[in-house]
Scaffold this motif. Structure first.
Motif: not given
Length: 262
Positions: A92-96, A127-128, A111-114, A150-153
């Protein structure tokens, strides 16, 4: 800003929607409503640069969208399609985290913070540790929502314009998560200055959360403006072919509620 003027859009050379003019304003949530086949998804795909405009003007930062490279578009707008698909057995984290691909300057720690923040906003932190393909449809939708957040932030330079385009993001969600998703989007629009366009089928969810509504029917715009102004019995008949009563919301007197009566 993302602007359309007298836009005509369609698929395979066939016009679906004509005469659309709109501006996605920072800090505002624009809801798009219409019956099946009204052209909602075609409009979103055109605004996202995934379909070419057939005529009219479509600009981003006063530059024709058709002349912008996809990578440049991806840095200032995120898109959540109606039915995102992913068959790979990814965590899941890779997808996000794929939401940050347009931003190579983001460090691993950032990235981890985002990712953590996006999962919280999507109510998906629990679900992470899962694999994406092992999730239910509604859970996958929340992970895809976290990805586009994640993209817009990811790029937060002062004054940057960021648009979020969501195609029926509540379709596979239970009532709680429909509410939470729209609450999150509305809050981000206010706090982060996001410009949001969201396609919805639920008229009352749109009335509750959207600042502006765009009603589509018969290949054109039926109404465009604040919910109180455009949610009328006549407009509901034009858009859905059903009689409706529009009443004051029983909980929030600032909003209206639409009751279809057949």
């Amino acid at each position: 800003m993302l602007r359309a003027e007298n836009l005509c859009c369609g698929r395979h050379g066939v016009a679906v929607l004509r005469g659309v003019s709109l501006t996605l304003q920072p800090g505002q949530l624009l809801g798009v409503l219409g019956a099946n086949g009204a052209g909602k998804s075609t409009l979103l795909a055109t605004l996202a640069g995934e379909l070419p405009a057939m005529s009219g003007s479509l600009t981003l930062h006063n530059q024709p969208l058709s002349q912008m490279r996809p990578a440049a578009q991806a840095r200032c707008r995120g898109v959540l399609p109606q039915s995102p698909s992913l068959a790979f057995e990814l965590p899941v984290r890779a997808v996000v985290g794929t939401g940050a691909y347009p931003f190579p300057e983001v460090s691993p720690a950032q990235l981890e913070h985002l990712i953590d923040r996006a999962l919280v906003l999507a109510d998906a932190s629990h679900l992470a540790s899962r694999r994406y393909t092992a999730l239910s449809g509604g859970e996958q939708q929340r992970i895809q929502f976290a990805r586009v957040l994640t993209q817009v932030l990811a790029h937060r330079a002062a004054g940057d314009y960021r648009a979020l385009l969501l195609d029926e993001p509540t379709a596979s969600l239970d009532p709680k998560h429909q509410w939470l998703l729209l609450q999150t989007v509305a809050q981000l629009a206010r706090d982060e200055g996001l410009a949001v366009l969201v396609i919805l089928h639920d008229v009352n969810l749109a009335a509750q959360w959207c600042d502006q509504l765009l009603l589509l029917a018969g290949g054109s715009v039926v109404a465009h403006g604040p919910p109180d102004a455009v949610l009328t019995p006549a407009a509901m008949m034009s858009v859905y072919g059903m009689a409706a009563q529009v009443v004051m919301h029983p909980v929030d007197a600032r909003r209206r509620m639409v009751c279809f009566v057949g």
